[in-house]
Design a protein around this motif. Structure first.
Motif, PDB file in Angstrom:
ATOM      1  N   GLY A  21      -4.750  12.835   9.665  1.00  0.00           N
ATOM      2  CA  GLY A  21      -3.717  11.881   9.293  1.00  0.00           C
ATOM      3  C   GLY A  21      -3.815  11.392   7.864  1.00  0.00           C
ATOM      4  N   ALA A  22      -4.936  11.676   7.188  1.00  0.00           N
ATOM      5  CA  ALA A  22      -5.060  11.323   5.777  1.00  0.00           C
ATOM      6  C   ALA A  22      -4.192  12.263   4.941  1.00  0.00           C
ATOM      7  CB  ALA A  22      -6.521  11.421   5.348  1.00  0.00           C
ATOM      8  N   ARG A  48     -11.196  10.415   1.309  1.00  0.00           N
ATOM      9  CA  ARG A  48      -9.857   9.822   1.226  1.00  0.00           C
ATOM     10  C   ARG A  48      -8.755  10.762   1.697  1.00  0.00           C
ATOM     11  NH1 ARG A  48      -9.955   7.261  -4.906  1.00  0.00           N
ATOM     12  NH2 ARG A  48     -12.078   6.397  -4.843  1.00  0.00           N
ATOM     13  N   HIS A  49      -9.092  12.033   1.925  1.00  0.00           N
ATOM     14  CA  HIS A  49      -8.047  13.022   2.212  1.00  0.00           C
ATOM     15  C   HIS A  49      -8.450  13.942   3.355  1.00  0.00           C
ATOM     16  CE1 HIS A  49      -7.212  11.760  -1.930  1.00  0.00           C
ATOM     17  NE2 HIS A  49      -5.974  12.054  -1.663  1.00  0.00           N
ATOM     18  N   LEU A 265      -4.967  12.071  -7.710  1.00  0.00           N
ATOM     19  CA  LEU A 265      -4.428  11.978  -6.348  1.00  0.00           C
ATOM     20  C   LEU A 265      -4.010  10.559  -6.021  1.00  0.00           C
ATOM     21  CD1 LEU A 265      -7.053  14.276  -4.629  1.00  0.00           C
ATOM     22  CD2 LEU A 265      -4.629  14.793  -4.876  1.00  0.00           C
ATOM     23  N   ALA A 266      -4.783   9.570  -6.456  1.00  0.00           N
ATOM     24  CA  ALA A 266      -4.433   8.174  -6.210  1.00  0.00           C
ATOM     25  C   ALA A 266      -3.117   7.835  -6.883  1.00  0.00           C
ATOM     26  CB  ALA A 266      -5.548   7.262  -6.704  1.00  0.00           C
ATOM     27  N   ALA A 267      -2.923   8.323  -8.102  1.00  0.00           N
ATOM     28  CA  ALA A 267      -1.664   8.058  -8.815  1.00  0.00           C
ATOM     29  C   ALA A 267      -0.500   8.804  -8.170  1.00  0.00           C
ATOM     30  CB  ALA A 267      -1.806   8.476 -10.280  1.00  0.00           C
ATOM     31  N   ALA A 268      -0.747  10.046  -7.729  1.00  0.00           N
ATOM     32  CA  ALA A 268       0.326  10.842  -7.138  1.00  0.00           C
ATOM     33  C   ALA A 268       0.757  10.292  -5.784  1.00  0.00           C
ATOM     34  CB  ALA A 268      -0.127  12.299  -6.993  1.00  0.00           C
ATOM     35  N   ASP A 269      -0.163   9.619  -5.066  1.00  0.00           N
ATOM     36  CA  ASP A 269       0.138   9.103  -3.737  1.00  0.00           C
ATOM     37  C   ASP A 269       0.899   7.788  -3.774  1.00  0.00           C
ATOM     38  OD1 ASP A 269      -1.052  11.246  -2.517  1.00  0.00           O
ATOM     39  OD2 ASP A 269      -2.978  10.266  -2.187  1.00  0.00           O
ATOM     40  N   ARG A 270       1.009   7.179  -4.944  1.00  0.00           N
ATOM     41  CA  ARG A 270       1.693   5.885  -5.040  1.00  0.00           C
ATOM     42  C   ARG A 270       3.195   6.024  -4.807  1.00  0.00           C
ATOM     43  NH1 ARG A 270      -1.456   4.170 -10.489  1.00  0.00           N
ATOM     44  NH2 ARG A 270      -3.472   3.689  -9.535  1.00  0.00           N
TER      45      ARG A 270
END
Length: 270
Positions: A21-22, A48-49, A265-270
């Motif tokens: 689900g991540a 995180r993924h 990845l953190a920026a892309a997931d926003r």
């Protein structure tokens, strides 16, 4: 629920790490390697993924394929992701795995939300003269003979020949590389060249317009490190350089490479 296991999907070995689900993160290796080449960075990414490592056809623990053209391999990866009900994903490719990731986004824009390319040469004219050991292993008439008698030590030297920092080559990577056939490897190299000769990777990224990260070592012996500037022309693409790192950032600088990926990845997931 944590997941950690492997299966075969569409004939390819697929290894899962992280939380079900991540956000899904697909790691695609380069020519002559395998999913195990991501071993040093996979644990950090899996915190995180949902990390998915793939052995492409003819590599690692995946059987050979009829064709190794880049769009065709991307189609097989897409079918596997559909079977796994994963998407949209962030596709991360090392070296020629970056071409598979790019072709996956071209073929299935619904399936790829972001791209990260590590040590992926932009075009054929950026290729440098290859290290002597690799030239000997690839080129006939000596190549096929050496290929049949490759020892563990020779396989390790084949990996370290494109590194600039000291590395410890994982045992499972050595085992996986041993199974790659000479003709398969030669064919894959030709098909990769055809893909980037038809259209450069920066041009392809520019046309896609997806959030993209490009990571290059400043001491890469396979590709001209200065050629990474060509990626600056691609919209929505962030270029990062790793000082003193060669062609294998995941092995040479796993913490640095992993941190770059996690920030992107953190920026892309926003």
């Amino acid at each position: 629920m944590d997941i950690d296991g492997s299966t075969h999907v569409r004939g390819m070995r697929v290894v899962h790490h992280g939380r079900r689900g991540a956000p899904p993160l697909v790691l695609i290796h380069g020519s002559g390697a395998a999913g195990s080449s991501w071993g040093p960075v996979a644990p950090a990414l899996a915190r995180r993924h949902h990390v998915v490592r793939i052995d492409l056809p003819g590599h690692g623990q995946s059987p050979p394929a009829v064709s190794y053209d880049v769009p065709g391999q991307a189609a097989v990866v897409a079918a596997a992701l559909d079977d796994l009900a994963l998407g949209p994903v962030t596709a991360v490719g090392h070296s020629s795995g970056g071409y598979i990731a790019t072709a996956l986004a071209e073929r299935r824009p619904d399936l790829v939300g972001a791209l990260a390319l590590i040590s992926s040469g932009p075009s054929p004219d950026a290729l440098l003269p290859q290290p002597a050991l690799l030239r000997a292993l690839i080129a006939p008439p000596l190549g096929p003979l050496l290929w049949r008698v490759r020892s563990d030590a020779m396989l390790r030297r084949g990996v370290t020949a494109v590194c600039r920092r000291p590395v410890s080559v994982p045992d499972d990577l050595v085992d996986d590389v041993r199974g790659i056939g000479y003709r398969t490897f030669r064919t894959v190299l030709r098909r990769n060249t055809e893909y980037i000769a038809e259209r450069s990777v920066p041009a392809r990224l520019g046309a896609l317009g997806l959030p993209a990260l490009v990571v290059f070592g400043t001491a890469d012996p396979r590709w001209d490190p200065d050629a990474v500037r060509l990626y600056d022309t691609a919209s929505s693409t962030l270029v990062e350089r790793l000082d003193g790192v060669g062609h294998f950032p995941m092995l040479e600088a796993p913490e640095e490479a992993g941190e770059l990926l996690l920030r992107f990845l953190a920026a892309a997931d926003r």
